[in-house]
Design a protein around this motif. Structure first.
Motif, short mmCIF file in Angstrom:
data_model
loop_
_atom_site.label_atom_id
_atom_site.label_comp_id
_atom_site.label_asym_id
_atom_site.label_seq_id
_atom_site.Cartn_x
_atom_site.Cartn_y
_atom_site.Cartn_z
N LYS A 104 7.77 3.82 4.82
CA LYS A 104 7.58 3.74 3.37
C LYS A 104 8.92 3.57 2.64
O LYS A 104 9.01 2.83 1.66
N ARG A 105 9.95 4.28 3.11
CA ARG A 105 11.27 4.14 2.49
C ARG A 105 11.78 2.70 2.61
O ARG A 105 12.35 2.16 1.66
N LYS A 108 10.01 0.44 0.13
CA LYS A 108 10.51 0.55 -1.23
C LYS A 108 11.78 -0.29 -1.41
O LYS A 108 11.94 -0.98 -2.43
N ASN A 111 10.70 -4.01 -1.33
CA ASN A 111 10.03 -4.42 -2.57
C ASN A 111 11.02 -4.51 -3.74
O ASN A 111 10.91 -5.41 -4.58
N GLU A 217 13.87 3.65 -6.19
CA GLU A 217 12.99 4.79 -6.50
C GLU A 217 11.76 4.36 -7.28
O GLU A 217 10.66 4.90 -7.10
N ALA A 219 10.36 1.37 -7.12
CA ALA A 219 9.62 0.32 -6.42
C ALA A 219 8.41 0.88 -5.67
O ALA A 219 8.34 2.07 -5.34
N SER A 220 7.48 0.01 -5.39
CA SER A 220 6.27 0.37 -4.64
C SER A 220 6.61 0.54 -3.17
O SER A 220 7.53 -0.09 -2.65
N ASP A 221 5.84 1.39 -2.46
CA ASP A 221 6.01 1.51 -1.02
C ASP A 221 4.91 0.78 -0.26
O ASP A 221 4.64 1.05 0.91
#
Length: 638
Positions: A104-105, A108, A111, A217, A219-221
């Motif tokens: 997920k990081r 982000k 994205n 921070e 942005a979408s994951d």
């Protein structure tokens, strides 16, 4: 089966011919299985048939390469994430990240970057960052976007930094917040080239440097569509890893997707599994830290204990704290550990395996005696090279063992080398002469489709220097490793020394031409001949420079000290300086090094004035016999 074979089977061929093809396919399948089997003898004297994990992986990799869409390292990471989302992937200082969290990081970051005006899909991005989780998150993010990544050494500055950045033709530079000043030093040139500079910080007050952490921070994951990297093939560059090579400034070795996919096997072929905990304290911008430590654990699904840098005093405490089972080393790491003060709990740990290269035989023995029964897997490889060895039997001092099938798949040989002329010895026909067993020789490896040499980005001259023509027959082409090796009567192969203008100190390659260029920028020095000299009790060679002064100029130790400290990382700074009236050169104006290397830094043998770098005095001070004997005896460490 391939489409061609399938077509043949369906064609109206005779039954006998179909039978031959089917039998051939069965034989191929049996051969693949047989290649994965190892015959060994138990203590009882009975033979045991077992699967070799490394060979099983290679067989599995052949299958992976047939998958559609194409399968890459990133896909293996996504498989691990799907299978074990809650398993811990990275532990750094007081924080830990699972595979799912890491995924997920990286989403982000990807994205945030793909929506940034300064980035276009597939652009090469330079990563200027030390050992921290964000380094790994960012590389995974860029892999998801189909962007090659240049791994910049966070110790380099000014001229070297700008050179390394320009090698890969990057459009974006992503830097750690603490490296802002280093970026500012080269910012005018970056702005002139239209480079987008992103800083991993909440804010930036420097025009031309944009803060990026705040965008990440927000942005979408959400996962990145596979279409973003649909243009990638096995031959596409994955990373640029910098190596000093034999001469000049650092060169960007092109590591393509195929090579990095092969690197997945490094740990798994040595028996590392998902339950293992891997201690990663080597720089991530190096092949060792990035390929072995990071990429290797992606395949095994292991946990990485990530450290900013190596610390001998913290090493075993960290291993005990995190229940580390696998460690990674270079020769200097093992020596530092053996030189640290002995403790009663030296053998109190769970480390079972050490993987690395460059350990000397005497250090190897001392390490095992002091720290217990740890299996050491010494290997040989280079960032850009096309040949490698693994000491899978644990022969102390060897880097591997020569065997028939390895040599057939990846043809290599040792050829006689003239260290005075710095070139291979050739016969009357212009061909190289192979070294006999027991004799040192230059390791060269044939360049083939199976063992390619991708060369250096934007540097055809240096790429060609690593190609050796007409080795064993006219028209053949080999990769020149620049390393002298020796093969004994039992076919074990041993590293002897490096040739050319590069030496290794503190685990780093030092290019003498670059150091010479930087030294002569100092306004009191006219010429500088840089080379490495051996110091008892130390791995590699330490830097020394034979210099001449400009006319009517006095030697200024403090000025030279300030110059080298501001321009060179600590491992590249010449520790000794030898004053000469002239620098000796060959008939072709190449600087003479062999005699200088042999004489070392002994004031008893050298009539010229000698100086040593003194950090306490912040100057180069005279090298006295007393200082020399303190170094030789080991009471003074370098």
């Amino acid at each position: 089966t391939s489409a061609a074979v399938t077509h043949l089977l369906q064609d109206s061929m005779c039954c006998a011919f179909r039978c031959i093809i089917l039998r051939t396919l069965v034989v191929i399948r049996v051969c693949l299985i047989s290649c994965c089997l190892t015959i060994s003898m138990k203590q009882s004297g009975k033979f045991c048939l077992t699967f070799d994990k490394g060979k099983v992986f290679w067989a599995r990799e052949l299958i992976m390469r047939r998958r559609r869409p194409l399968f890459f390292v990133l896909d293996r990471f996504l498989e691990q994430t799907e299978a074990h989302p809650d398993n811990t992937f990275i532990v750094f200082e007081n924080e830990s990240y699972t595979y799912a969290c890491t995924d997920k990081r990286s989403n982000k970051i990807a994205n945030a970057l793909q929506s940034h005006a300064g980035y276009k899909g597939g652009d090469t991005v330079a990563l200027f960052m030390g050992n921290e989780p964000t380094f790994l998150f960012t590389w995974l993010a860029l892999a998801k976007l189909g962007s090659p990544v240049a791994l910049l050494n966070h110790n380099i500055r000014t001229k070297s930094l700008l050179h390394c950045f320009n090698c890969c033709k990057a459009k974006v530079l992503i830097a750690a917040a603490e490296l802002k000043e280093a970026v500012e030093d080269v910012l005018p040139s970056l702005i002139e080239q239209g480079v987008t500079v992103l800083l991993m910080s909440k804010n930036s007050d420097t025009p031309g440097i944009q803060s990026f952490s705040d965008e990440v921070e927000k942005a979408s994951d959400d996962p990145i569509p596979r279409s973003f990297r649909s243009h990638i093939t096995f031959k596409s560059p994955a990373v640029y890893i910098y190596t000093s090579g034999t001469t000049g400034l650092p060169k960007a070795a092109v590591v393509n997707q195929n090579r990095i996919l092969t690197a997945l096997a490094v740990l798994s072929s040595n028996g590392v599994v998902s339950s293992d905990v891997f201690y990663l304290n080597l720089p991530l911008y190096h092949t060792a830290g990035f390929v072995v430590g990071f990429i290797g654990t992606i395949e095994t699904g292991s946990t990485i204990i990530l450290k900013r840098k190596f610390s001998a005093s913290q090493f075993w405490d960290d291993c005990r704290k995190h229940n580390v089972t696998v460690i990674q080393y270079i020769g200097e790491v093992m020596r530092y550990l053996c030189c640290a003060p002995k403790k009663d709990n030296d053998k109190d740990h769970k480390v079972r395996l050490a993987i690395g290269n460059g350990i000397r035989a005497e250090i190897w023995k001392e390490f095992l005696n002091r720290f217990g029964n740890i299996q050491i897997r010494e290997f040989y490889a280079s960032t850009e090279g096309n040949v490698g060895f693994l000491n899978y039997v644990g022969k102390i001092g060897a880097i591997g063992r020569v065997h028939f099938f390895h040599q057939k798949l990846f043809p290599y040989t040792l050829v006689k080398y003239d260290t005075e002329r710095d070139e291979p010895v050739r016969d009357a026909n212009g061909l190289c002469i192979e070294s006999r067993k027991g004799e040192p020789g230059l390791l060269v490896s044939k360049i083939t489709n199976l063992a390619p040499f991708s060369g250096y980005a934007q540097n055809e001259e240096q790429t060609e220097r690593k190609r050796l023509h007409n080795v064993l027959k006219k028209g053949d082409l080999y990769f020149n490793t620049g390393d002298l090796m020796r093969i004994d009567k039992d076919n074990f192969i041993y590293f002897q020394d490096r040739v050319g203008d590069t030496f290794r100190w503190k685990g780093e390659n030092v290019a003498t031409t670059e150091v010479s260029d930087i030294l002569t920028i100092c306004d009191c020095l006219k010429e500088a001949n840089v080379y490495g000299v051996q110091v008892p009790g130390h791995e590699g060679r330490i830097g020394m420079a034979a210099v001449t002064l400009k006319k009517e100029v006095q030697f200024d130790g403090r000025k030279i000290y300030n110059h080298v400290v501001s321009c060179l990382p600590s491992y590249a700074r010449p520790r000794f300086i030898r004053m000469q009236s002239t620098v000796e050169v060959t008939g072709t104006f190449k600087q003479m090094k062999v005699k200088l290397v042999e004489m070392g830094f002994d004031p008893g043998r050298i009539q010229d004035p000698l100086y040593i770098l003194d950090d306490n005095a912040k100057s180069y001070v005279p090298l006295t016999a007393q200082i020399y004997h303190a170094i030789i005896s080991g009471s003074t460490k370098l």
